[in-house]
Write an enzyme that holds these catalytic residues in place. Structure first.
Site, PDB file in Angstrom:
ATOM      1  N   GLY A  68      72.104  -9.019 -15.097  1.00  0.00           N
ATOM      2  CA  GLY A  68      73.275  -9.862 -16.625  1.00  0.00           C
ATOM      3  C   GLY A  68      74.499  -9.109 -16.762  1.00  0.00           C
ATOM      4  CB  SER A  69      77.279  -9.116 -19.483  1.00  0.00           C
ATOM      5  OG  SER A  69      77.030 -10.481 -19.202  1.00  0.00           O
ATOM      6  CB  THR A  70      74.086  -4.475 -19.172  1.00  0.00           C
ATOM      7  OG1 THR A  70      73.288  -4.931 -18.121  1.00  0.00           O
ATOM      8  CG2 THR A  70      73.624  -4.412 -20.349  1.00  0.00           C
TER       9      THR A  70
END
Length: 576
Positions: A306-308
């Site tokens: 995801g956004s990491t």
């Protein structure tokens, strides 16, 4: 008549010659056996009259960063019988079955088996072994050896691993450092007569075992304990399936803590850590459950980050020069790529924003645009340059590799989804190692536990070295990435990781697992401190939390609580 006498003499000479030839042959054979093959037959004779029993070597200890013993040894006994020496078989069977808590028929089968030596039971408590020895039973041997013992029970179970009945490592550090830890077994030799009975006058000879070396690791039991408490707390509060937490030094790759709850009891590793009823299961099904329980998800399993992962897109875009901090973007809540509409987490959109604001808002359309500006070829170039397409080389077995689209199969849609961390999978340790390189000035370090090897008396033997790849990103880009990520915590979606007096950098993430229709999520937060000179990096991953599932809401506070305690413990004081 004269002819007959001549024939008789010839016959005598022939017989004499044959006998002489036979004697010479026997004499030659005797000389050959005694002169040239004496060693071989001496060994054969010794084998017939010598009986050998192994003595397990004391396994080297595993020590934490402060010297506390994480894996020790407990004295146990091996009970064996020598068939030819047993004088009262019924008494032996009765006593052994009672003391060893074994079925009488099982003991009888082994006692009555005609063999040079038959093992009845291993890893018997020393008290029980001493009690059996006190009976003075002829033909029963009680040998002392060692069994692995873990003073902290389940703590760091999937890192340390455990040993089997032969004291050999099975998983974790125990198997990775087997050659260092195992030592060399000793032997007990006894001499017997032709009937196999020991000759008391000769007695036993002994070759002492050589203990294994100790292994000191970077894992700190105090940090591990605190991280595990934090993981258990959020797992219970969110009724999550499982929680993983990694804490490491981004400058050198030393891992301070690696938590995967639920853990399992290292002193009882073949008992499942769930309340599941296994009575109707096959042996294969039970073994599959054990294998799952022993897995270390931080390196054995992959997930959609995801956004990491936007940290990687950000770093590649800045390094390549396709984006700057002041670049303007507009987010209507989605971005159309080819024939696909890809939504932002905020369906109503973020409107006009700079690149830094896009990072603070974790805006998908902003990072899709950066990915498209890079293009497939450049994106893959940085994948390789950052080390994402190879394994980290962590000193634990079974590390999984990145699952990524092949370059030739990646179109604009695939590139867009990868840019914000979906449609591919990596391991948590890969994400932590890669981000470490992007914030430490561009040095790709090897994440690891092993620090040094010590002799059994505790004296230093050698430091364990690991490869470092320098220059995977410029120091200037690395500094810019740190500043952006610090603003994500101070002003953006990572604000729940803020700690008064400390500069914290980080990135939130919320990804949806397949199939998307199941509505199962993975919430995570990756943070580091101090933001201007990172000394610790933390990654918290919560699988399938119930209720609120946003990474910034439930995962960021976990890292905040850990950092608030660990930073002072590491000697990193708050600023005015």
């Amino acid at each position: 008549m004269k002819k007959n006498k001549t024939f008789h003499k010839k016959k005598v000479w022939i017989v004499f010659f044959c006998c002489g030839a036979m004697l010479l042959g026997l004499l030659g054979r005797l000389i050959y056996l005694m002169g040239f093959r004496s060693d071989y037959y001496y060994e054969k004779a010794q084998d017939l009259h010598e009986r050998e029993r192994d003595i397990k070597a004391e396994r080297g200890e595993i020590l934490d960063a402060t010297g506390k013993v994480l894996a020790a040894n407990k004295t146990v006994c091996t009970i064996s019988v020598i068939h030819s020496q047993i004088e009262e078989p019924e008494k032996v069977i009765s006593i052994l079955s009672k003391e060893l808590d074994m079925e009488e028929e099982e003991v009888r089968k082994r006692v009555e088996k005609v063999s040079s030596i038959e093992r009845i039971k291993t890893n018997v408590d020393k008290e029980v072994g001493d009690a059996i020895r006190d009976y003075g039973l002829e033909g029963v041997k009680v040998d002392e050896d060692y069994k692995r013992y873990y003073p902290y029970g389940s703590l760091a179970s999937k890192v340390l691993g455990f040993t089997g009945g032969d004291n050999q490592g099975i998983i974790g550090l125990e198997v990775k450092y087997e050659e260092t830890l195992k030592g060399v077994s000793g032997k007990i030799l006894t001499t017997t007569d032709a009937r196999g009975v020991e000759i008391d006058e000769i007695g036993e000879s002994r070759i002492d075992p050589v203990p294994g070396d100790n292994l000191q690791i970077s894992l700190d039991i105090s940090i591990q304990e605190f991280a595990e408490q934090a993981a258990k707390k959020v797992m219970e509060e969110k009724q999550a399936e499982r929680v993983s937490i990694l804490l490491m030094n981004p400058q050198n790759g030393e891992i301070y803590a690696c938590v995967n709850v639920p853990e399992f009891d290292l002193n009882d590793p073949f008992t499942l850590n769930t309340q599941m009823d296994t009575s109707s299961m096959s042996q294969e099904e039970k073994q599959d459950l054990l294998n799952q329980m022993w897995r270390n998800p931080c390196l054995n399993d992959t997930y959609e980050p995801g956004s990491t992962f936007k940290i990687i897109t950000m770093s590649a875009g800045l390094e390549e020069g396709v984006v700057s901090l002041e670049d303007q973007f507009f987010c209507p809540g989605y971005k159309v790529v080819d024939d696909r509409r890809i939504h932002c987490a905020k369906r109503t959109g973020h409107g006009a924003q700079t690149f830094v604001e896009g990072a603070q808002n974790s805006c998908n359309p902003v990072f899709i645009e950066v990915g498209l500006r890079l293009g497939v070829k450049n994106y893959y170039k940085y994948f390789r340059q950052f080390g994402l397409l190879k394994k980290t080389g962590i000193d634990l077995p079974g590390e999984a590799g990145t699952i990524m689209h092949k370059e030739e199969n990646m179109g604009n849609v695939e590139l867009a989804t990868v840019s914000f961390g979906q449609s591919f999978q990596i391991t948590p340790i890969q994400l932590a190692a890669t981000v470490s390189a992007l914030i430490n000035g561009g040095n790709r370090i090897t994440p690891h536990f092993g620090v040094n090897i010590q002799s059994p008396d505790g004296s230093y033997v050698k430091k364990i070295e690991y490869p470092v790849e320098t220059g995977i990103i410029s120091e200037e880009t690395s500094r810019t990435v740190r500043e952006i990520l610090e603003s994500v915590v101070s002003q953006g979606s990572g604000k729940n990781a803020k700690i008064e007096g400390y500069r914290i950098g980080g990135k939130t993430a919320t990804s949806q697992t397949l199939p998307r229709s199941a509505n199962r999520y993975i919430s995570s937060f990756l943070g580091f401190a101090p933001a201007d000179d990172p000394q610790i990096l933390g990654l918290c991953i919560i699988h399938d939390p119930q209720g609120v599932y946003y990474g910034g809401t439930i995962a960021a506070p976990v890292i905040r609580s850990i950092f608030a305690n660990v930073l002072p413990y590491l000697g990193i004081e708050p600023e005015e």
